[in-house]
Design an enzyme around this catalytic site. Structure first.
Site, PDB file in Angstrom:
ATOM      1  N   THR A  51      -7.967 -31.041  16.823  1.00 32.72           N
ATOM      2  CA  THR A  51      -6.761 -31.565  17.514  1.00 32.72           C
ATOM      3  C   THR A  51      -6.917 -29.922  19.318  1.00 32.72           C
ATOM      4  O   THR A  51      -6.784 -30.483  20.427  1.00 32.72           O
ATOM      5  CB  THR A  51      -5.487 -31.551  16.942  1.00 32.72           C
ATOM      6  OG1 THR A  51      -5.869 -32.583  15.518  1.00 32.72           O
ATOM      7  CG2 THR A  51      -4.582 -31.158  17.567  1.00 32.72           C
ATOM      8  N   THR A 130      -7.490 -29.516  11.468  1.00 31.99           N
ATOM      9  CA  THR A 130      -6.702 -28.945  10.525  1.00 31.99           C
ATOM     10  C   THR A 130      -7.011 -29.318   9.489  1.00 31.99           C
ATOM     11  O   THR A 130      -6.555 -29.441   8.536  1.00 31.99           O
ATOM     12  CB  THR A 130      -5.514 -29.126  11.103  1.00 31.99           C
ATOM     13  OG1 THR A 130      -4.863 -30.460  11.776  1.00 31.99           O
ATOM     14  CG2 THR A 130      -5.349 -28.106  12.500  1.00 31.99           C
TER      15      THR A 130
END
Length: 381
Positions: A51, A130
């Protein structure tokens, strides 16, 4: 490799001496001091996407990803000139993100060790997605042979959103690695101003910025502007500077294709033993069971596990509870994971079975590498 200069104050020093004259010796000393370069650490980045290099469909659409992204170098550029006062990021290595394959982690770890073998490189930052960041970190923690700082980071919000957290996470990760405070810590994870041990860290919330958590043990420390506070350390620091600090999982000895095949099977009400049977028939080397409570699995699963053990499959019993330990009972074919999360136990079991055919050796690695402790009894008189 030359380190970049942070200060260039010769001219101001000479101007000061002209306005406020003093002895020639003092002027020469001031000039020498003024021209002395302040050295800062050299760091490298191993970029694996995530991200932190992604974009959103709109600035307020935190969960809606756009197909295009940016490079970690673009995020780094946003941090200039402040970052140059902390460290020189001398190299950026891009690894195509594919967190679903063993080759991804293997390539990453080999690259980290390759980079840190350079005496001029003082630490490595890894950026990754993540969702699997805790597994990325633990694989590196178990396989990287250098004791230099390795800091893994990422972000929960995309680069073009209102609350992009990647800049602060990358900045603080560089600050932490540059400080050298996590030398011999193995791999740590740095997000949201906190850093955690790779073994313990887990993603605890699908969306929140403070998602990463150290479980029962908490954070190793915090980064508040230029104040780095380290409140505890992984037990392996006790072996810092010795060969015992390294794990036996040196990836230069194998190829990615050599990694053992290990899967996870979840326990739940009325769970069938069919997945265990299917995996055994498919030729897996090991299976981690994510059991209820202290590792319990359903009766059908127990029967299938017994049959699989007879065929040579090694099991590790973990808990799906999120914390708490499944202690080892020296049961043939079954190793207790202690408080390793199932996804972490899978990595240790995979590496153990890759490097040894002896199940008792793998058990010993779970009892030592898998459950490191500060044992000070050896200091008793």
């Amino acid at each position: 490799m030359l380190r970049k200069s942070m200060l260039s104050i010769v001219a101001p020093a000479l101007l000061f001496s002209a306005i406020f004259p003093f002895s020639a010796g003092a002027q020469e000393a001031a000039a020498v001091e003024a021209t002395t370069e302040k050295e800062v650490p050299n760091l490298a980045i191993v970029s694996m996407g995530g991200t932190i290099t992604s974009t959103a469909m709109g600035r307020a659409l935190f969960q809606s990803y756009a197909p295009n992204g940016i490079k970690i170098g673009d995020v780094l550029e946003r941090l200039q000139p402040e970052i140059s006062e902390i460290a020189n990021v001398v190299e950026i290595y891009e690894i195509a993100p594919n967190s679903t394959r063993d080759e991804y982690l293997f390539t990453m770890s080999r690259k980290i060790d390759e980079v840190l073998a350079d005496a001029e490189i003082d630490g490595v930052i890894v950026n990754a997605g993540t969702n699997t960041l805790e597994e990325v970190a633990y694989f590196a923690d178990l396989t990287v042979q250098s004791d230099k700082p390795v800091v893994v980071t990422g972000s929960m919000r995309q680069t073009n959103t209102f609350s992009f957290d990647g800049e602060a996470n990358l900045f603080n990760s560089i600050r932490l690695a540059a400080s050298g405070e996590t030398t011999c810590y193995g791999t740590v994870v740095m997000l949201n101003d906190e850093f955690f041990a790779a073994r313990e860290v887990t993603k605890s919330d699908a969306l929140r910025l403070d998602t990463f958590d150290g479980g029962r043990y908490g954070a190793l420390g915090t980064v508040d502007e230029n104040i780095i506070r380290t409140v505890r350390a992984p037990a392996r620091v006790m072996a810092c500077g010795t060969e015992e600090w390294k794990t036996p999982f040196d990836l230069t000895q194998i190829e990615a294709a050599d990694l053992a095949k290990v899967e996870i099977v979840y326990a739940y009400t009325n769970a069938d033993g069919l997945p265990i049977k299917a995996l055994t028939d498919a030729g897996v080397d090991g299976i981690v069971t994510a059991g209820t409570g202290a590792g319990s699995i359903m009766s059908s699963q127990t029967e299938a596990r017994t049959e699989a053990i007879e065929k040579g499959v090694l099991f590790v019993s973990a808990t799906r509870a999120g914390s708490g330990a499944v202690y080892d009972k020296d049961t043939p074919g079954i190793i207790g994971a202690a408080d390793l999360l199932p996804q972490k136990a899978r990595i240790l079991l995979q590496l153990g079975l890759t490097y040894s055919d002896d199940q008792e050796q793998v058990r010993q690695w779970f009892e030592s590498i898998g459950v490191p402790e500060f044992n000070m009894s050896r200091f008793r008189e």
